[in-house]
Write an enzyme that holds these catalytic residues in place. Structure first.
Site, PDB file in Angstrom:
ATOM      1  N   HIS A 189      -3.470   7.408   2.051  1.00  0.00           N
ATOM      2  CA  HIS A 189      -3.673   6.146   1.758  1.00  0.00           C
ATOM      3  C   HIS A 189      -5.251   5.805   2.222  1.00  0.00           C
ATOM      4  CE1 HIS A 189      -3.922   1.958   0.640  1.00  0.00           C
ATOM      5  NE2 HIS A 189      -3.676   1.528   2.115  1.00  0.00           N
ATOM      6  N   CYS A 247       0.936  -0.984   0.025  1.00  0.00           N
ATOM      7  CA  CYS A 247      -0.120   0.005  -0.071  1.00  0.00           C
ATOM      8  C   CYS A 247       0.832   1.261   0.040  1.00  0.00           C
ATOM      9  CB  CYS A 247      -1.024   0.043   1.327  1.00  0.00           C
ATOM     10  SG  CYS A 247      -2.162  -1.154   1.031  1.00  0.00           S
ATOM     11  N   ASN A 286     -10.072   0.185  -0.430  1.00  0.00           N
ATOM     12  CA  ASN A 286      -8.595   0.370  -0.266  1.00  0.00           C
ATOM     13  C   ASN A 286      -8.139  -0.133  -1.653  1.00  0.00           C
ATOM     14  OD1 ASN A 286      -5.964   0.024   0.176  1.00  0.00           O
ATOM     15  ND2 ASN A 286      -6.100  -0.922   2.251  1.00  0.00           N
TER      16      ASN A 286
END
Ligand code: COA
Length: 326
Positions: free
Chosen positions: A253, A115, A283
């Site tokens: 993020h 990520c 996500n």
């Protein structure tokens, strides 16, 4: 004279298919209410059969190139951040280079930092540009996490989505990327991983198909993410001699709205100064920051000259931040 990397254009692409929380209620023991309250997610996009990371990354790259007014011949560096590449080799960046018509001889490679991948790729491209190794970089974050989710695990399958975002970075005399801060710590790898990889052999995957899917101890990851992101934003402010209120936009993020809110509190920023897309995108791992950036640039919230703080935390663990004058 110093050379800096400036963002000249942004682009993104989301697969057509939208999966709502209600649809997931039919797959696993969950509820729209739980998902919204615990994560902030209402829906996510998922690739079609046969659609790959390279496909959506190419679309995002085309949009960024159009926004920047540059053609394939102008690009001499392509970095793709992804954990879901199309092939074992060559890199998906090379496949995208060919598709976009970026001339042979340019530099193209993938970065895997889960990520945090986009921050890692932005850092690398910034260093290439500042040291004269490249003049115009295409930096992409793209993921097809739907391919590596265990759709029977309610603790993970409700969280992720597919998507791609891209930026064009260009050498300039005025500062754009002001600082980047990268960190990794492999000690807690088991808290968040996909334990299978090609070096273990396809036979290992066939005998344990679940090993090819995301596993996460969400609550433990959550606590470490909040603490670690708080520290990296402090580090970024201190490195640039900034006060908490000096940031115009936090572009985090997009893992969980509660993690983003905690970082915003740390920065003393109201939530209307945080770009939030987790509600619509879920996500999307390495794609989430360039996707969020593109959304807020195109809807006019992010304006030239403003100060952006980008930050991410992910498997590894990896984490990092970038301070950018847009
Ligand atoms: N629907 C309903 N209940 C669920 C659920 C779901 N989709 N997923 C988990 N639960 C249950 C759990 O089984 C647990 O039940 P129990 O108390 O009976 O054991 C309960 O909800 C609480 O689980 P917990 O994991 O403690 O919840 P949480 O508040 O930590 O939220 C996450 C879970 C995954 C949303 C959260 O931990 C998170 O966002 N983690 C970090 C994600 C992240 O940042 N990843 C790194 C970057 S990719």
């Amino acid at each position: 004279m110093s050379v800096y990397a400036r963002i000249r254009g942004t682009g993104s692409h989301l697969p057509e298919r939208v999966v709502t929380n209600e649809e997931l209620e039919r797959l696993v023991e969950t509820s729209d209410r739980w998902i919204r309250e615990r994560t902030g997610i209402a829906q996510r996009h998922v690739v079609a059969d046969g659609e790959t990371c390279g496909d959506i990354a190419t679309r995002a790259a085309e949009a960024a190139m159009e926004a920047a007014g540059v053609g394939p011949g102008d690009i001499d560096l392509l970095i793709l951040a992804t954990s879901t590449p199309d092939q074992v080799f060559p890199s998906t960046a090379c496949l995208i280079q060919h598709r976009l018509g970026i001339p042979g001889g340019a530099i193209a490679f993938d970065i895997a930092a889960a990520c945090s991948g986009f921050i890692y790729a932005l850092d690398a491209a910034d260093r290439f540009i500042r040291t004269g190794g490249a003049r115009r970089a295409l930096v992409i974050g793209a993921e097809t996490f739907s391919r590596i989710l265990n759709w029977e695990d309610r603790g993970t399958c409700v969280l992720f989505g597919d998507g791609a975002g891209a930026v064009i970075l260009e050498a300039d005399e005025t500062p754009g990327v002001l600082s980047t801060h990268l960190h990794s710590d492999g000690r807690q790898e088991p808290l968040l991983n996909v334990p299978w990889g090609v070096s273990k052999g396809v036979e290992a995957l066939m005998s344990d198909p679940a090993s090819g899917k995301v596993t996460m101890r969400g609550n433990e990851v959550f606590k470490i993410a909040v603490r670690t992101l708080g520290a990296v934003v402090e580090e970024t402010l201190a490195a640039n001699g900034l006060e908490r209120g000096d940031i115009d936009w936090l572009v985090p993020h997009q893992a969980n709205i509660r993690i983003m809110a905690a970082t915003a509190r740390k920065l003393e920023l109201p939530m209307d100064r945080v770009v939030v897309t987790v509600d619509r995108h879920g996500n999307t791992s390495a794609a989430s920051i360039p996707l969020a950036l593109d959304v807020a640039v195109r809807d006019g919230r992010i304006q030239p000259g403003q100060l952006l703080l980008l930050e991410a935390f992910g498997a590894g663990f990896t984490w990092g931040s970038a301070l950018v004058r847009f």
